[in-house]
Design a protein around this motif. Structure first.
Motif, PDB file in Angstrom:
ATOM      1  N   ILE A  12       0.842  -1.204   0.000  1.00  0.00           N
ATOM      2  CA  ILE A  12       0.000   0.000   0.000  1.00  0.00           C
ATOM      3  C   ILE A  12       0.877   1.253   0.000  1.00  0.00           C
ATOM      4  O   ILE A  12       0.607   2.236  -0.713  1.00  0.00           O
ATOM      5  CB  ILE A  12      -0.935  -0.014   1.243  1.00  0.00           C
ATOM      6  N   TYR A  23      -2.173  12.358  -7.540  1.00  0.00           N
ATOM      7  CA  TYR A  23      -3.160  12.075  -6.494  1.00  0.00           C
ATOM      8  C   TYR A  23      -4.210  13.186  -6.324  1.00  0.00           C
ATOM      9  O   TYR A  23      -5.409  12.935  -6.449  1.00  0.00           O
ATOM     10  CB  TYR A  23      -2.433  11.786  -5.170  1.00  0.00           C
ATOM     11  N   PHE A  82       2.653   6.934   6.429  1.00  0.00           N
ATOM     12  CA  PHE A  82       3.889   6.151   6.259  1.00  0.00           C
ATOM     13  C   PHE A  82       4.510   6.339   4.880  1.00  0.00           C
ATOM     14  O   PHE A  82       5.550   5.765   4.612  1.00  0.00           O
ATOM     15  CB  PHE A  82       3.716   4.679   6.649  1.00  0.00           C
TER      16      PHE A  82
END
Ligand SMILES: C[S@@+](CC[C@H](N)C(=O)[O-])C[C@H]1O[C@@H](n2cnc3c(N)ncnc32)[C@H](O)[C@@H]1O
Length: 237
Positions: A12, A23, A82
């Motif tokens: 992911i 994005y 992350f």
């Protein structure tokens, strides 16, 4: 063999890091800019003191964290993700802000937040929980860092239910959106994943029960845009 939580997380993280240049633009196009209003509604629904400590989890390119910073200019806002690439893009957005913005960026995994217990007045998470393999563990970690009476606010897509509009939306989700994802970015698989992960997410009422089971109280659920997206609020007792 099913994927472990760590393997899933790596996959992911790589996918989101790879999609960074496209994005924000694709979010606006694919949602017809509704995503901006949904994030604003998430933040407007927060009941917080004037100088709150807010953690925006799975912060991505910081659209929610910046919205929180605009609504609570005296707040302390920490954005965690992350994906370093996502956070770098967010940092560029902070730098481009005409006035100084107090958002601290922290690269960390949602399952192991680098903060002491009872730290935040609110935790926000937009379109993040659907990407976490072990939702119960993530909710437990969120609960740990929330202060007593602290608020959890989640914005998420759920599988479309019945009704004419949602039938049309289901068609859009299964056919048009993956096609647009392929046409407008080189990472079509990320938009196939988006559709699959929405399908695999529980219904709004089931997820509400998961929040109760994770120890949240005063759980409230609100449909946005006829049930395309949902807001979920809860409080740590
Ligand atoms: C769909 S994006 C949402 C980003 C942002 N909240 C928004 O509203 O646009 C999901 C984000 O969750 C992050 N993410 C997924 N799993 C995570 C985990 N285990 N720990 C931290 N971040 C995670 C991804 O890196 C990605 O930036």
């Amino acid at each position: 063999m099913s994927e472990s939580r760590a393997e899933w997380g790596k996959r992911i993280e790589r996918m989101f890091s790879g999609i960074v240049p496209w994005y924000d633009r694709l979010n606006r196009i694919l949602s017809l800019r509704r995503d901006v209003g949904w994030r604003r509604a998430l933040v407007q629904g927060l009941g917080l003191p004037a100088s709150p400590r807010v953690l925006d989890l799975a912060a991505g390119t910081l659209d929610v964290a910046l919205e929180v910073a605009r609504s609570f200019p005296h707040g302390q806002i920490v954005a965690v993700d992350f994906s370093l690439a996502m956070l770098r893009q967010g940092q560029a957005k902070i730098t481009a802000c005409p006035t100084p913005v107090a958002v601290s960026l922290v690269a960390a995994d949602a399952y192991a937040l680098p903060f002491p217990d009872n730290q935040f007045d609110a935790v926000t998470m937009a379109f993040g929980i659907r990407n976490l393999l072990d939702r119960a563990a993530a909710l437990m970690e969120i609960r740990r860092v929330l202060a007593p009476d602290g608020q959890l606010a989640i914005l998420e897509f759920v599988p479309p239910q019945s009704g004419y509009f949602l039938r049309a939306y289901r068609f859009y989700l299964h056919y048009l959106l993956p096609w647009l994802g392929r046409r407008l970015s080189p990472l079509g698989f990320a938009y196939r994943y988006l559709v699959e992960s929405i399908g695999a997410f529980p219904s709004a009422s089931e997820f509400g029960r998961e929040l109760h089971a994770a120890g949240f109280e005063q759980v409230e659920i609100q449909a946005l845009t006829w049930g395309v997206a949902y807001l979920f609020y809860g409080r740590k007792p």
